[in-house]
Design an enzyme around this catalytic site. Structure first.
Site, PDB file in Angstrom:
ATOM      1  N   CYS A  47      48.988  11.076  47.932  1.00  0.00           N
ATOM      2  CA  CYS A  47      49.967  11.294  47.117  1.00  0.00           C
ATOM      3  C   CYS A  47      51.286  10.484  47.304  1.00  0.00           C
ATOM      4  O   CYS A  47      51.395  10.099  48.411  1.00  0.00           O
ATOM      5  CB  CYS A  47      50.202  12.862  47.257  1.00  0.00           C
ATOM      6  SG  CYS A  47      51.420  13.532  46.327  1.00  0.00           S
ATOM      7  N   SER A  49      54.043  11.687  47.588  1.00  0.00           N
ATOM      8  CA  SER A  49      55.051  12.243  48.264  1.00  0.00           C
ATOM      9  C   SER A  49      55.026  11.722  50.084  1.00  0.00           C
ATOM     10  O   SER A  49      55.517  11.700  50.631  1.00  0.00           O
ATOM     11  CB  SER A  49      55.048  13.722  48.291  1.00  0.00           C
ATOM     12  OG  SER A  49      55.358  14.196  47.096  1.00  0.00           O
ATOM     13  N   HIS A  52      56.472   8.322  49.888  1.00  0.00           N
ATOM     14  CA  HIS A  52      57.980   8.617  50.138  1.00  0.00           C
ATOM     15  C   HIS A  52      58.428   8.762  51.446  1.00  0.00           C
ATOM     16  O   HIS A  52      59.575   8.365  51.900  1.00  0.00           O
ATOM     17  CB  HIS A  52      58.662   9.870  49.290  1.00  0.00           C
ATOM     18  CG  HIS A  52      58.536   9.754  47.822  1.00  0.00           C
ATOM     19  ND1 HIS A  52      59.272   8.500  47.433  1.00  0.00           N
ATOM     20  CD2 HIS A  52      58.171  10.377  46.736  1.00  0.00           C
ATOM     21  CE1 HIS A  52      59.109   8.584  45.951  1.00  0.00           C
ATOM     22  NE2 HIS A  52      58.474   9.855  45.521  1.00  0.00           N
ATOM     23  N   HIS A  71      48.746  15.896  52.550  1.00  0.00           N
ATOM     24  CA  HIS A  71      48.774  17.498  52.045  1.00  0.00           C
ATOM     25  C   HIS A  71      47.914  17.564  51.017  1.00  0.00           C
ATOM     26  O   HIS A  71      48.338  18.520  50.389  1.00  0.00           O
ATOM     27  CB  HIS A  71      50.338  17.464  51.864  1.00  0.00           C
ATOM     28  CG  HIS A  71      50.665  16.493  50.772  1.00  0.00           C
ATOM     29  ND1 HIS A  71      51.116  15.341  50.817  1.00  0.00           N
ATOM     30  CD2 HIS A  71      50.991  17.002  49.355  1.00  0.00           C
ATOM     31  CE1 HIS A  71      51.361  15.023  49.641  1.00  0.00           C
ATOM     32  NE2 HIS A  71      51.388  15.764  48.651  1.00  0.00           N
ATOM     33  N   CYS A 178      47.291  19.129  45.720  1.00  0.00           N
ATOM     34  CA  CYS A 178      48.623  18.687  45.241  1.00  0.00           C
ATOM     35  C   CYS A 178      48.660  18.356  43.878  1.00  0.00           C
ATOM     36  O   CYS A 178      49.034  19.005  42.859  1.00  0.00           O
ATOM     37  CB  CYS A 178      49.052  17.906  46.143  1.00  0.00           C
ATOM     38  SG  CYS A 178      50.945  17.348  45.770  1.00  0.00           S
TER      39      CYS A 178
HETATM   40  N1  COD Z   1      59.889   4.657  34.360  1.00  0.00           N
HETATM   41  C1  COD Z   1      58.600   4.990  33.946  1.00  0.00           C
HETATM   42  N2  COD Z   1      57.239   5.208  34.831  1.00  0.00           N
HETATM   43  C2  COD Z   1      57.711   4.915  36.034  1.00  0.00           C
HETATM   44  C3  COD Z   1      58.965   4.270  36.490  1.00  0.00           C
HETATM   45  C4  COD Z   1      60.024   4.300  35.408  1.00  0.00           C
HETATM   46  N3  COD Z   1      61.011   3.909  35.829  1.00  0.00           N
HETATM   47  N4  COD Z   1      58.954   4.282  37.972  1.00  0.00           N
HETATM   48  C5  COD Z   1      57.591   4.554  38.192  1.00  0.00           C
HETATM   49  N5  COD Z   1      56.917   4.826  37.183  1.00  0.00           N
HETATM   50  C6  COD Z   1      55.541   5.169  37.106  1.00  0.00           C
HETATM   51  C7  COD Z   1      54.567   4.450  37.949  1.00  0.00           C
HETATM   52  O1  COD Z   1      54.265   3.302  37.341  1.00  0.00           O
HETATM   53  C8  COD Z   1      53.431   5.366  38.275  1.00  0.00           C
HETATM   54  O2  COD Z   1      52.470   5.485  37.223  1.00  0.00           O
HETATM   55  C9  COD Z   1      54.097   6.749  38.207  1.00  0.00           C
HETATM   56  O3  COD Z   1      55.367   6.571  37.872  1.00  0.00           O
HETATM   57  C10 COD Z   1      54.332   7.613  39.590  1.00  0.00           C
HETATM   58  O4  COD Z   1      52.959   7.818  39.940  1.00  0.00           O
HETATM   59  P1  COD Z   1      52.290   7.708  41.600  1.00  0.00           P
HETATM   60  O5  COD Z   1      50.905   7.749  41.536  1.00  0.00           O
HETATM   61  O6  COD Z   1      53.135   6.762  42.332  1.00  0.00           O
HETATM   62  O7  COD Z   1      53.024   9.275  41.950  1.00  0.00           O
HETATM   63  P2  COD Z   1      52.298  10.868  41.854  1.00  0.00           P
HETATM   64  O8  COD Z   1      51.696  10.949  40.712  1.00  0.00           O
HETATM   65  O9  COD Z   1      51.467  10.754  43.214  1.00  0.00           O
HETATM   66  O10 COD Z   1      53.707  11.553  42.544  1.00  0.00           O
HETATM   67  C11 COD Z   1      54.763  11.962  41.524  1.00  0.00           C
HETATM   68  C12 COD Z   1      55.650  12.944  42.386  1.00  0.00           C
HETATM   69  C13 COD Z   1      56.888  13.128  41.254  1.00  0.00           C
HETATM   70  C14 COD Z   1      55.085  14.083  42.744  1.00  0.00           C
HETATM   71  C15 COD Z   1      56.385  12.138  43.614  1.00  0.00           C
HETATM   72  O11 COD Z   1      56.802  11.033  43.409  1.00  0.00           O
HETATM   73  C16 COD Z   1      57.545  12.919  43.917  1.00  0.00           C
HETATM   74  O12 COD Z   1      58.569  12.981  43.554  1.00  0.00           O
HETATM   75  N6  COD Z   1      57.345  13.569  45.150  1.00  0.00           N
HETATM   76  C17 COD Z   1      58.277  14.700  45.739  1.00  0.00           C
HETATM   77  C18 COD Z   1      58.107  15.968  45.008  1.00  0.00           C
HETATM   78  C19 COD Z   1      57.385  16.632  45.965  1.00  0.00           C
HETATM   79  O13 COD Z   1      57.519  16.987  47.078  1.00  0.00           O
HETATM   80  N7  COD Z   1      56.418  17.446  45.286  1.00  0.00           N
HETATM   81  C20 COD Z   1      55.256  18.168  46.067  1.00  0.00           C
HETATM   82  C21 COD Z   1      54.495  17.451  46.784  1.00  0.00           C
HETATM   83  S1  COD Z   1      53.682  16.047  45.884  1.00  0.00           S
HETATM   84 ZN    ZN Z   2      51.857  15.671  47.061  1.00  0.00          ZN
END
Ligand code: COD
Ligand code: ZN
Length: 381
Positions: A47, A49, A52, A71, A178
């Site tokens: 994930c 996170s 991050h 997680h 998650c």
């Molecule tokens: N504009 C449009 N799309 C974008 C931009 C942008 N400026 N920047 C990145 N992206 C796209 C990327 O190309 C990608 O496709 C997508 O955003 C992000 O996808 P992933 O696969 O990297 O991320 P996910 O889906 O696993 O996770 C997203 C979250 C929002 C959950 C994560 O990044 C986050 O903020 N985590 C902290 C929140 C948290 O703790 N949540 C609970 C546990 S996950």
């Molecule tokens: Zn997560």
């Protein structure tokens, strides 16, 4: 061999230092204490996170290395500590980073799904008794989000676990731990997307894509999927998006300007930010209908980041809200989501980009850094 009551030596991915790759180590996992459960992890997916944390972008002030990330896992109970009654050895389970104690004010309320009982120890990488169950070469290793499922064995509080259908494939339903729940529930539970409405989802990782799927399940008429990676268009459309927009194709015009133009100045009924970026949070907010639009923030930024919006933008009724774990109460709802998957009412398979070995996880995170893959599932042998 009966391992109950004894330490278990096994393999785990350890983060020794922020901004460094994970190391593959032999660790010792202590037996569960009272109110704890030791799990043989069968599968765990990546994930953002976790990423991050590796990149030092989230929480690093509160967290201590070395730690074991992960997680989004699923496994089988190996043994339980004193007083544990909800699960027993052999049960198939999903660990819950958002626990459910059923006793705190939050758990007793139907206004929130965020349990407060373990918050402080969990954020500090500790078990509820303020110690850890992991050591590596004699050194204390910390827990992560109450789960630490990038390990062949882990120990969690019995508040952070739920029993699921033993027929469910663990290498698929781990994603319910998650990504799927966080996005799908943000649409269904937090925003309460309505039939015939318009939606826009910013960021198409597993979280954003499952928000798209949630909007579709709720009967939205228009679903605009937004990502800077054009390769995400196809999967987003497969999951229900009606349109795809790449902010990079818009030149100098901000995406909210284009969205307002395309909707005759009306704006969108429900928007979702699934990236964790203050700029896209603002875009998602300003893309909403000025009177009844609801902007749901799912992504999290570094803790000191502020979000500034002009006050007039909120006066007419536009709403800004957050969503954690899709509004689901873990013990009550995760087993139901597993049943939905078993009944073919919930798509998980399309979210899984690849199955990998634990040792391939650094490469999987590299591809996630480039915004390419949704989920890579580590299958433990
Ligand atoms: N504009 C449009 N799309 C974008 C931009 C942008 N400026 N920047 C990145 N992206 C796209 C990327 O190309 C990608 O496709 C997508 O955003 C992000 O996808 P992933 O696969 O990297 O991320 P996910 O889906 O696993 O996770 C997203 C979250 C929002 C959950 C994560 O990044 C986050 O903020 N985590 C902290 C929140 C948290 O703790 N949540 C609970 C546990 S996950
Ligand atoms: Zn997560």
């Amino acid at each position: 061999m009966d391992t109950a009551g004894k330490p278990i030596t096994c393999k785990a991915a350890v983060l020794w230092e922020f901004n460094k790759p994970l190391s593959f180590e032999t660790i010792e996992v202590a037996p569960p204490k009272a109110g704890e459960v030791r799990i043989k992890v069968v599968a765990n997916s990546t994930c953002h996170s976790d990423l991050h944390v590796i990149d030092g972008a989230l929480w690093e002030k509160r967290m201590q290395c070395p730690l074991i990330l992960g997680h989004e896992g699923a496994g089988i109970v190996e043994s339980v500590g004193e007083g544990v009654t909800e699960v027993q050895a052999g049960d198939h389970v999903i660990p819950l980073w958002n626990p459910q104690c059923r006793e705190c004010e939050n758990c007793k309320s139907n206004k929130t799904n965020v349990c407060s009982k373990l918050r402080d120890t969990q954020n500090a990488g500790l078990m509820p008794d303020k110690t850890t169950r992991f050591t590596c070469n004699g050194k204390t290793v910390y827990h992560f989000m109450g789960c630490s499922t990038f390990s062949e064995y882990t120990v969690v509080s019995d508040l952070s676990i739920c029993k699921i259908n033993p027929e469910a494939p663990l290498d698929k339903v781990c994603v319910i731990g998650c990504g799927i729940s966080t996005g799908y529930g943000a649409a269904i539970n937090s925003a309460k997307v309505t039939e015939g409405s318009s939606c826009a989802v910013f960021g198409l990782g597993a979280v954003g894509l499952s928000a798209v799927m949630g909007c579709k399940a709720a009967g939205a008429k228009t679903i605009i999927a937004i990502d800077i990676n054009p390769d995400k268009a196809e999967i987003a459309k497969k999951l229900g998006a009606t349109d795809f927009m790449n902010p990079k194709d818009l030149g100098q015009i901000p995406i909210e300007g284009v969205i307002l133009q395309q909707t005759g100045g009306r704006g969108i009924d429900f928007t979702f930010e699934c990236i964790g970026n203050a700029a896209t949070m603002k875009s998602a907010f300003y893309s909403c209908h000025n009177a009844w639009g609801v902007c749901t923030i799912v992504g999290v930024t570094p803790p000191t980041q502020e979000l500034s919006i002009i006050t007039l933008a909120i006066v007419a009724g536009r709403k800004l809200q957050g969503s954690v774990f899709g509004g689901y109460k873990g013990k009550d709802d995760v087993p139901k989501l597993v049943e939905q998957y078993m009944n073919k009412e919930l798509n998980i398979d399309d979210f899984i980009s690849q199955n990998i070995k634990l040792e391939e996880v650094n490469e999987a995170f590299d591809t996630m850094r480039q915004g390419k893959l949704a989920r890579s599932v580590v299958k433990f042998e």
